[in-house]
Design an enzyme around this catalytic site. Structure first.
Site, PDB file in Angstrom:
ATOM      1  N   HIS A   1      15.204  12.628  12.422  1.00 47.34           N
ATOM      2  CA  HIS A   1      13.879  12.798  13.421  1.00 47.34           C
ATOM      3  C   HIS A   1      13.110  11.574  13.378  1.00 47.34           C
ATOM      4  CE1 HIS A   1      11.512  15.149  10.118  1.00 47.34           C
ATOM      5  NE2 HIS A   1      11.467  14.041   9.812  1.00 47.34           N
ATOM      6  N   HIS A   2      13.156  10.837  12.284  1.00 50.80           N
ATOM      7  CA  HIS A   2      12.546   9.413  12.013  1.00 50.80           C
ATOM      8  C   HIS A   2      13.455   8.388  13.235  1.00 50.80           C
ATOM      9  CE1 HIS A   2       9.969  10.732   8.605  1.00 50.80           C
ATOM     10  NE2 HIS A   2      11.248  11.398   8.377  1.00 50.80           N
TER      11      HIS A   2
ATOM     12  N   LYS B   1       4.126  30.080   3.652  1.00 52.80           N
ATOM     13  CA  LYS B   1       3.312  29.611   2.629  1.00 52.80           C
ATOM     14  C   LYS B   1       1.911  29.862   3.052  1.00 52.80           C
ATOM     15  CE  LYS B   1       5.168  26.880  -0.534  1.00 52.80           C
ATOM     16  NZ  LYS B   1       5.802  27.631  -1.367  1.00 52.80           N
TER      17      LYS B   1
ATOM     18  N   ARG C   1       1.263   0.799  15.164  1.00 52.28           N
ATOM     19  CA  ARG C   1       0.806   0.718  13.612  1.00 52.28           C
ATOM     20  C   ARG C   1       1.234  -0.759  13.258  1.00 52.28           C
ATOM     21  NH1 ARG C   1       4.299   4.814   9.771  1.00 52.28           N
ATOM     22  NH2 ARG C   1       6.456   4.219  10.562  1.00 52.28           N
TER      23      ARG C   1
ATOM     24  N   GLU D   1      11.913  13.177   0.363  1.00 51.56           N
ATOM     25  CA  GLU D   1      10.910  12.313  -0.328  1.00 51.56           C
ATOM     26  C   GLU D   1       9.431  12.832  -0.105  1.00 51.56           C
ATOM     27  OE1 GLU D   1       8.234  10.000  -2.743  1.00 51.56           O
ATOM     28  OE2 GLU D   1      10.365  10.416  -2.919  1.00 51.56           O
TER      29      GLU D   1
ATOM     30  N   SER E   1      12.705   6.289 -13.671  1.00 53.30           N
ATOM     31  CA  SER E   1      11.939   7.120 -14.455  1.00 53.30           C
ATOM     32  C   SER E   1      11.763   8.353 -13.886  1.00 53.30           C
ATOM     33  CB  SER E   1      10.634   6.164 -14.282  1.00 53.30           C
ATOM     34  OG  SER E   1       9.533   7.054 -14.441  1.00 53.30           O
ATOM     35  N   SER E   2      11.690   8.378 -12.322  1.00 53.65           N
ATOM     36  CA  SER E   2      11.578   9.797 -11.758  1.00 53.65           C
ATOM     37  C   SER E   2      12.783  10.655 -12.030  1.00 53.65           C
ATOM     38  CB  SER E   2      11.709   9.569 -10.263  1.00 53.65           C
ATOM     39  OG  SER E   2      10.229   8.769  -9.993  1.00 53.65           O
TER      40      SER E   2
ATOM     41  N   HIS F   1      13.185  11.569   3.807  1.00 52.14           N
ATOM     42  CA  HIS F   1      12.513  13.019   4.335  1.00 52.14           C
ATOM     43  C   HIS F   1      12.298  13.917   3.128  1.00 52.14           C
ATOM     44  CE1 HIS F   1      10.104  14.987   7.104  1.00 52.14           C
ATOM     45  NE2 HIS F   1      10.840  16.259   6.512  1.00 52.14           N
TER      46      HIS F   1
ATOM     47  N   ASP G   1       7.349  22.214 -26.248  1.00 54.07           N
ATOM     48  CA  ASP G   1       7.276  21.004 -25.909  1.00 54.07           C
ATOM     49  C   ASP G   1       8.238  20.619 -24.617  1.00 54.07           C
ATOM     50  OD1 ASP G   1       6.788  17.812 -25.494  1.00 54.07           O
ATOM     51  OD2 ASP G   1       5.729  18.108 -27.313  1.00 54.07           O
TER      52      ASP G   1
ATOM     53  N   TRP H   1       6.803  -0.081   4.120  1.00 53.05           N
ATOM     54  CA  TRP H   1       7.176   0.486   2.917  1.00 53.05           C
ATOM     55  C   TRP H   1       8.804   1.120   3.150  1.00 53.05           C
ATOM     56  CZ3 TRP H   1       8.887   5.422   1.391  1.00 53.05           C
ATOM     57  CH2 TRP H   1       8.762   6.518   2.589  1.00 53.05           C
TER      58      TRP H   1
ATOM     59  N   TYR I   1       8.797  15.834   0.757  1.00 46.91           N
ATOM     60  CA  TYR I   1       8.697  17.304   0.152  1.00 46.91           C
ATOM     61  C   TYR I   1       8.536  17.179  -1.259  1.00 46.91           C
ATOM     62  CZ  TYR I   1       8.995  19.202   4.721  1.00 46.91           C
ATOM     63  OH  TYR I   1       8.718  19.365   6.199  1.00 46.91           O
TER      64      TYR I   1
ATOM     65  N   THR J   1       6.825  26.675   5.785  1.00 52.12           N
ATOM     66  CA  THR J   1       5.627  26.070   5.643  1.00 52.12           C
ATOM     67  C   THR J   1       4.814  27.328   6.035  1.00 52.12           C
ATOM     68  OG1 THR J   1       6.632  23.999   5.665  1.00 52.12           O
ATOM     69  CG2 THR J   1       4.417  24.064   5.709  1.00 52.12           C
TER      70      THR J   1
ATOM     71  N   SER K   1      -0.964  27.234  -5.214  1.00 53.31           N
ATOM     72  CA  SER K   1      -0.536  28.750  -5.296  1.00 53.31           C
ATOM     73  C   SER K   1      -1.032  29.320  -6.779  1.00 53.31           C
ATOM     74  CB  SER K   1       1.049  28.792  -5.393  1.00 53.31           C
ATOM     75  OG  SER K   1       1.568  28.678  -4.091  1.00 53.31           O
TER      76      SER K   1
ATOM     77  N   HIS L   1       0.822  -1.124   0.123  1.00 49.59           N
ATOM     78  CA  HIS L   1       0.064  -0.011   0.045  1.00 49.59           C
ATOM     79  C   HIS L   1       0.966   1.357   0.053  1.00 49.59           C
ATOM     80  CE1 HIS L   1      -2.889   3.078   1.044  1.00 49.59           C
ATOM     81  NE2 HIS L   1      -2.274   3.121   2.263  1.00 49.59           N
TER      82      HIS L   1
END
Length: 541
Positions: free
Chosen positions: A301-302, A330, A449, A254, A168-169, A252, A105, A141, A256, A327, A267, A76
């Site tokens: 922090h993880h 914004k 979890r 990732e 790909s990314s 991390h 293009d 994950w 953002y 943040t 925006s 998932h």
């Protein structure tokens, strides 16, 4: 730019049939492929989420063995991150960036085709891993070692899929960077670009920086599994904590990578429906850039529960708190844009406002988790699940819905059903909160979890969350029905469906012609890509 357009596209018409999609080099076709692929993956990942919530409706094992439940939670996450959200934002960038900056293009049209067609085989690898001996990857994950070094061949398929999706990314990001830096129309300077272009540019740099890190760490897992290395095996001199450091240095930024394009979309939408210029454009650009830079400085922090020194805990705690400042800038600017604006609340604006409300809740729970002493208590609990779903579902997903509704008339030349769109929003808002808000309380009460069974005192909140999840999933079929019906039977869209929309893509015919700019347009633009004057820029079907 005119030479590029005439050399590459100016002399032939639109290809037909299957070849149009298999050999697509047109940015709009490739954008559409990305969007449909990501929606299919969104539904696939959603079905896995509903399997998880069905199992958790009551304590005890109802439908699935713990091993299969762990496979569901792992796949998932991987499918939603790498198959749904990231390709959806790449699809939106493919579709809209050339139109917004006046490019003929994307810069590398054939590489663009390859970067999409790598994704379906990778997705097939992930999905087919359920049926191989030992089943799919079941390490979460995050694929933490040493668990990931002990799985069956499903883990090898997952590692291969991650390599392909990462490639790909990276190719998609190279394309976005070169397009934005080299193919802007005359008059479209960097500090006048739409915020969506800025967000896509910064996101592309983040992807190029961290995707090789993920590729490296899963390769280390692969060599630990099959080639006798001991990167993460303490008995051989390795360290499983090393995996966490490398993974979260990717992981991390990732977050953002999935949030910054959302900021860019919001925006664009809010100024259009507030009928005001974006407040504090330059500060938005700098805030987005500083979020990108700071995202590399907060990964541990993880890892507050891994026994790191107090000095390191303090550094990562304060750095994480610091990222809340840009943040907050914004959020302030979006609210200031709406302040005293002449607002109307069509579906894109509803999703944008819903995004601000719910993303702010997710951000505040993130600040809570940044406090090391608090995180030690809440780590690995449902509070964390609530936090990142408020950031990613209410953040990335709601902004994508805002984008699809906002640009749907330009993409298709048809209007969607506003009534169904508003029903989709209110339904999603209600059931999203019913699903994920109780998880804060479950986490605070101590429910871990990634478990298929739980203590009796957690039953009521889990039942509420499970009912909410099924209703939220049902609501996404409203969106699918609205899109399919509108594609065929929607009323023809006017040239300018939103009277507050004033960026370049709204100055070309609706629907967008197959070749948007055969000649480079001459632009006079204000901040956030607001077009003051446009000349030239011949279009061709």
């Amino acid at each position: 730019m005119t030479d590029i357009a005439q050399a590459g596209h100016g002399h032939h018409g639109k290809p037909q049939g299957l070849a149009r999609w298999l050999f697509a080099t047109n940015h709009k076709d490739i954008g559409s492929l990305y969007l449909w692929f990501s929606f299919c993956m969104f539904l696939s990942g959603g079905v896995l989420a509903l399997c998880i919530r069905a199992e958790l409706f009551r304590p005890g094992l109802q439908f699935f063995q713990p091993e299969l439940f762990n496979q569901f939670t792992t796949l998932h996450g991987l499918i939603m991150v790498f198959g749904a959200i990231m390709p959806a934002f790449t699809g939106m960038a493919n579709w809209m960036l050339p139109l917004m900056i006046g490019a003929p293009d994307m810069a590398f049209a054939r590489m663009n085709n390859w970067s999409f067609w790598l994704l379906p085989p990778a997705a097939a690898l992930l999905m087919l891993s359920f049926i191989v001996p030992g089943g799919a990857a079941a390490a979460g994950w995050t694929l933490y070692a040493p668990l990931s070094t002990q799985m069956g061949m499903g883990m090898d398929m997952t590692i291969f899929a991650i390599h392909i999706m990462g490639l790909s990314s990276i190719m998609g990001s190279i394309n976005i960077i070169v397009t934005i830096l080299n193919l802007r129309a005359p008059g479209m300077s960097l500090m006048k670009m739409p915020m969506f272009a800025w967000a896509s540019l910064i996101t592309a740099f983040l992807i190029i920086a961290v995707m090789p890190v993920l590729a490296g760490v899963v390769t280390m897992v692969l060599t630990d599994r099959h080639f006798g290395t001991h990167f993460f095996n303490a008995a051989g001199g390795g360290d499983p904590i090393l995996y966490q450091h490398i993974f979260w240095f990717f992981g991390h930024p990732e977050v953002y990578i999935m949030a910054l394009p959302a900021f860019g979309i919001v925006s664009q939408v809010i100024p259009a429906f507030a009928r005001k210029p974006l407040f504090g454009y330059a500060s938005m650009v700098y805030a987005t850039s500083s979020i990108g830079v700071l995202s590399f400085m907060v990964w541990a922090h993880h890892m507050f529960v891994t026994g790191m020194p107090a000095a390191a805990q303090l550094f990562f705690m304060y750095a994480t708190m610091l990222i809340a400042v840009p943040t907050g800038v914004k959020v302030f600017n979006w609210i200031a844009t709406m302040w005293e604006g002449s607002m109307s609340f069509e579906t894109p604006m509803l999703f944008a406002v819903g995004f601000i409300l719910l993303f702010t809740i997710g951000g505040l729970s993130g600040v809570t988790l940044s406090v090391a002493a608090v995180d030690v208590q809440l780590h690995g609990s449902y509070y964390v699940v609530a936090h990142f779903h408020y950031v990613l579902v209410a953040g990335a997903l709601f902004s994508l819905f805002a984008a699809i509704y906002y640009w749907f008339p330009k993409m298709t030349g048809r209007l969607y059903s506003e009534r169904l769109g508003k029903l989709h929003f209110w339904w999603s808002l209600l059931w999203f909160n019913v699903t994920f808000f109780p998880m804060h309380f479950l986490g605070l009460a101590g429910m871990p979890r990634r478990i298929p069974d739980y203590a009796l005192q957690f039953t009521e909140f889990n039942q509420i969350a499970s009912v909410g999840a099924f209703m939220f999933g049902l609501g996404q079929l409203i969106f699918l029905f609205n899109m399919l019906r509108s594609l065929r039977h929607g009323a023809p869209a006017p040239q300018l469906p939103w009277d507050g929309a004033n960026t370049l893509e709204w100055r070309i015919p609706t629907p967008a012609p197959y070749h948007s700019f055969v000649e480079a347009p001459q632009l006079e633009v204000k901040e956030n890509g607001v077009v003051v004057r446009l000349s030239g820029g011949r279009h061709e079907e």
